[in-house]
Motif scaffolding. Structure first.
Motif, PDB file in Angstrom:
ATOM      1  N   TRP A  74      35.896 -31.996  80.089  1.00  0.00           N
ATOM      2  CA  TRP A  74      36.472 -32.274  78.762  1.00  0.00           C
ATOM      3  C   TRP A  74      36.484 -33.776  78.498  1.00  0.00           C
ATOM      4  O   TRP A  74      36.122 -34.245  77.417  1.00  0.00           O
ATOM      5  N   HIS A  75      36.922 -34.546  79.529  1.00  0.00           N
ATOM      6  CA  HIS A  75      37.080 -35.995  79.364  1.00  0.00           C
ATOM      7  C   HIS A  75      35.738 -36.655  79.042  1.00  0.00           C
ATOM      8  O   HIS A  75      35.644 -37.466  78.126  1.00  0.00           O
ATOM      9  N   PHE A  76      34.697 -36.273  79.784  1.00  0.00           N
ATOM     10  CA  PHE A  76      33.390 -36.914  79.572  1.00  0.00           C
ATOM     11  C   PHE A  76      32.737 -36.448  78.275  1.00  0.00           C
ATOM     12  O   PHE A  76      31.970 -37.196  77.658  1.00  0.00           O
ATOM     13  N   ALA A  77      33.016 -35.216  77.856  1.00  0.00           N
ATOM     14  CA  ALA A  77      32.451 -34.747  76.579  1.00  0.00           C
ATOM     15  C   ALA A  77      33.108 -35.504  75.414  1.00  0.00           C
ATOM     16  O   ALA A  77      32.421 -36.051  74.543  1.00  0.00           O
ATOM     17  N   ALA A  78      34.441 -35.565  75.434  1.00  0.00           N
ATOM     18  CA  ALA A  78      35.155 -36.225  74.316  1.00  0.00           C
ATOM     19  C   ALA A  78      34.930 -37.733  74.340  1.00  0.00           C
ATOM     20  O   ALA A  78      35.009 -38.393  73.302  1.00  0.00           O
ATOM     21  N   MET A  79      34.619 -38.265  75.529  1.00  0.00           N
ATOM     22  CA  MET A  79      34.364 -39.710  75.660  1.00  0.00           C
ATOM     23  C   MET A  79      33.224 -40.159  74.733  1.00  0.00           C
ATOM     24  O   MET A  79      33.327 -41.163  74.043  1.00  0.00           O
ATOM     25  N   TRP A  80      32.138 -39.346  74.694  1.00  0.00           N
ATOM     26  CA  TRP A  80      30.997 -39.726  73.842  1.00  0.00           C
ATOM     27  C   TRP A  80      31.381 -39.672  72.372  1.00  0.00           C
ATOM     28  O   TRP A  80      30.972 -40.521  71.571  1.00  0.00           O
ATOM     29  N   LEU A  81      32.177 -38.650  72.042  1.00  0.00           N
ATOM     30  CA  LEU A  81      32.640 -38.507  70.651  1.00  0.00           C
ATOM     31  C   LEU A  81      33.460 -39.744  70.260  1.00  0.00           C
ATOM     32  O   LEU A  81      33.245 -40.357  69.214  1.00  0.00           O
ATOM     33  N   LEU A  82      34.391 -40.115  71.137  1.00  0.00           N
ATOM     34  CA  LEU A  82      35.273 -41.260  70.860  1.00  0.00           C
ATOM     35  C   LEU A  82      34.477 -42.565  70.799  1.00  0.00           C
ATOM     36  O   LEU A  82      34.669 -43.395  69.904  1.00  0.00           O
ATOM     37  N   LEU A  83      33.539 -42.715  71.737  1.00  0.00           N
ATOM     38  CA  LEU A  83      32.766 -43.955  71.830  1.00  0.00           C
ATOM     39  C   LEU A  83      31.872 -44.144  70.588  1.00  0.00           C
ATOM     40  O   LEU A  83      31.902 -45.198  69.935  1.00  0.00           O
ATOM     41  N   ILE A  84      31.113 -43.084  70.254  1.00  0.00           N
ATOM     42  CA  ILE A  84      30.167 -43.196  69.134  1.00  0.00           C
ATOM     43  C   ILE A  84      30.923 -43.268  67.802  1.00  0.00           C
ATOM     44  O   ILE A  84      30.678 -44.147  66.974  1.00  0.00           O
ATOM     45  N   ASN A  85      31.896 -42.356  67.648  1.00  0.00           N
ATOM     46  CA  ASN A  85      32.670 -42.336  66.398  1.00  0.00           C
ATOM     47  C   ASN A  85      33.482 -43.629  66.239  1.00  0.00           C
ATOM     48  O   ASN A  85      33.569 -44.192  65.146  1.00  0.00           O
ATOM     49  N   GLY A  86      34.049 -44.107  67.349  1.00  0.00           N
ATOM     50  CA  GLY A  86      34.819 -45.349  67.312  1.00  0.00           C
ATOM     51  C   GLY A  86      33.938 -46.521  66.914  1.00  0.00           C
ATOM     52  O   GLY A  86      34.344 -47.383  66.117  1.00  0.00           O
ATOM     53  N   ALA A  87      32.703 -46.537  67.439  1.00  0.00           N
ATOM     54  CA  ALA A  87      31.781 -47.637  67.111  1.00  0.00           C
ATOM     55  C   ALA A  87      31.421 -47.593  65.622  1.00  0.00           C
ATOM     56  O   ALA A  87      31.359 -48.638  64.951  1.00  0.00           O
ATOM     57  N   VAL A  88      31.210 -46.364  65.092  1.00  0.00           N
ATOM     58  CA  VAL A  88      30.887 -46.222  63.657  1.00  0.00           C
ATOM     59  C   VAL A  88      32.065 -46.730  62.821  1.00  0.00           C
ATOM     60  O   VAL A  88      31.901 -47.514  61.871  1.00  0.00           O
ATOM     61  N   TYR A  89      33.294 -46.305  63.194  1.00  0.00           N
ATOM     62  CA  TYR A  89      34.495 -46.712  62.445  1.00  0.00           C
ATOM     63  C   TYR A  89      34.678 -48.231  62.473  1.00  0.00           C
ATOM     64  O   TYR A  89      34.901 -48.863  61.435  1.00  0.00           O
ATOM     65  N   LEU A  90      34.545 -48.822  63.670  1.00  0.00           N
ATOM     66  CA  LEU A  90      34.743 -50.277  63.785  1.00  0.00           C
ATOM     67  C   LEU A  90      33.670 -51.033  63.000  1.00  0.00           C
ATOM     68  O   LEU A  90      33.962 -52.008  62.294  1.00  0.00           O
ATOM     69  N   THR A  91      32.408 -50.551  63.110  1.00  0.00           N
ATOM     70  CA  THR A  91      31.320 -51.236  62.401  1.00  0.00           C
ATOM     71  C   THR A  91      31.544 -51.176  60.886  1.00  0.00           C
ATOM     72  O   THR A  91      31.474 -52.196  60.191  1.00  0.00           O
ATOM     73  N   LEU A  92      31.845 -49.947  60.376  1.00  0.00           N
ATOM     74  CA  LEU A  92      32.049 -49.820  58.932  1.00  0.00           C
ATOM     75  C   LEU A  92      33.299 -50.583  58.475  1.00  0.00           C
ATOM     76  O   LEU A  92      33.325 -51.152  57.388  1.00  0.00           O
ATOM     77  N   GLY A  93      34.318 -50.593  59.329  1.00  0.00           N
ATOM     78  CA  GLY A  93      35.544 -51.330  58.995  1.00  0.00           C
ATOM     79  C   GLY A  93      35.268 -52.805  58.793  1.00  0.00           C
ATOM     80  O   GLY A  93      35.820 -53.448  57.893  1.00  0.00           O
ATOM     81  N   VAL A  94      34.361 -53.362  59.622  1.00  0.00           N
ATOM     82  CA  VAL A  94      34.021 -54.785  59.511  1.00  0.00           C
ATOM     83  C   VAL A  94      33.047 -55.011  58.352  1.00  0.00           C
ATOM     84  O   VAL A  94      33.265 -55.861  57.483  1.00  0.00           O
TER      85      VAL A  94
END
Ligand code: HEM
Length: 211
Positions: A74-94
Motif C-alpha cells: 500500500w505504502h509504495f503504491a500510494a507513494m507514486w500517487l503522492l509523489l507525482i500528484n504532489g509534483a503537479v500541484y507544486l509546479t502548478l501552484g508556482v
C-alpha cells in the motif's frame, strides 16, 4: 426573438453561481493528495508497528495492510500517487502564481492577530477567496512537511542509492525519526484542517465544486 435578444450573449453560468474560487486543477490534485496521504498514513502506521521507534504501537484496526508486507505494498503504491500528484500541484501552484497570490506575504503580527481572533471565534469566513494568516502558515507548514516526508522516505527506502540524502538526514536511523515527526505534523494539521472544513461547510463545498 428580437435582433437585440439574439445578439445578447447567453448568461454565463459562472456569473449566476458566483466566481470560481478553487480552479479544477487544484481541486483534483487536492483530493488525490488527500486520498494518497490517508493511505500513506494508515500503511505507515502498520509498517511502524513491525519495528516501533517508541514504546507504543498503533492499533491494527486503524492501520492499513494487515501485516508488514501488505502495508509495504500500500505504502509504495500510494507513494507514486503522492509523489507525482504532489509534483503537479507544486509546479502548478508556482507556475500559475497561486502560491504567491494566496500564501504570501505572511507576517508574524498578522498570524498572531488572526490566531487570537480565531480563538475568540471572531475570525471572518466571509471571503473564501483569500486565506487568513493562520491558514497561510498552516498550508505552508504542511507543504514543507510534505517535502520532508517524501525526502526522508526516499532516504529510508533506498539508503544506498540516495546515500547523500540519507547522510543529510543524519543517517538511516535519524531519517526514520524525521519521517515519523513529519507524519505527526501532517496528522496534527489534518485534524485541525478537517475540523475547520466541517465547521465552515461552504469552504468544503468550494473545494469540491470550485465555488
Ligand atoms: C481528507 C480530508 C481533507 C479535507 C476535508 C480537506 C478540506 C479542504 C478544504 C475545504 C480546503 C479549502 C480551505 C478554504 O478555502 O478555506 C482545503 C485546502 C487545502 N488543503 Fe485540504 N482537505 C483534506 C485533506 C488534505 C490533506 C491530506 C492535505 C495535505 C497533506 C491538504 C492540504 C491542503 C492545502 C495545502 C490547501 C490549500 C490549497 C491551496 O489553496 O493551494 N488537505 N482542504
Amino acid at each position: 426573438m428580437t435582433i437585440e435578444a439574439a445578439a445578447r450573449p447567453p448568461l454565463a453560468p459562472t456569473s449566476a453561481r458566483g466566481p470560481i474560487i478553487h480552479p479544477r486543477w487544484l481541486r483534483v490534485t487536492h483530493w488525490i493528495n488527500a486520498l494518497a496521504t490517508l493511505i500513506m498514513i494508515g500503511s505507515g502506521w502498520q509498517i511502524y508497528d513491525a519495528s516501533p521507534l517508541f514504546g507504543f504501537t498503533f492499533p491494527p484496526r486503524i492501520a492499513l495492510g494487515n501485516w508488514l508486507a501488505g502495508a509495504l505494498l500500500w505504502h509504495f503504491a500510494a507513494m507514486w500517487l503522492l509523489l507525482i500528484n504532489g509534483a503537479v500541484y507544486l509546479t502548478l501552484g508556482v507556475v500559475t502564481g497561486r502560491f504567491r497570490r494566496k500564501l504570501f506575504p505572511i507576517h508574524p503580527s498578522e498570524v498572531l492577530h488572526d490566531l487570537l481572533a480565531a480563538l475568540r471565534g471572531r475570525l471572518s469566513h466571509e471571503d473564501l477567496a483569500s486565506y487568513n494568516a493562520v491558514q497561510k502558515l498552516l498550508y505552508l507548514g504542511v507543504l514543507s512537511a510534505g517535502v520532508v516526508i517524501v525526502l526522508s522516505g526516499l532516504s529510508i527506502w533506498k539508503p544506498v542509492q540516495f546515500q547523500a540524502l540519507t547522510a543529510f538526514f543524519g543517517g538511516y536511523n535519524t531519517a526514520r525519526y524525521v519521517h515519523f515527526a513529519a507524519m505527526t505534523a501532517i496528522v496534527a494539521f489534518l485534524t485541525v484542517h478537517v475540523v475547520l472544513a466541517v465547521i465552515v461547510p461552504k469552504s468544503l463545498r468550494a473545494m469540491i465544486f470550485g465555488r
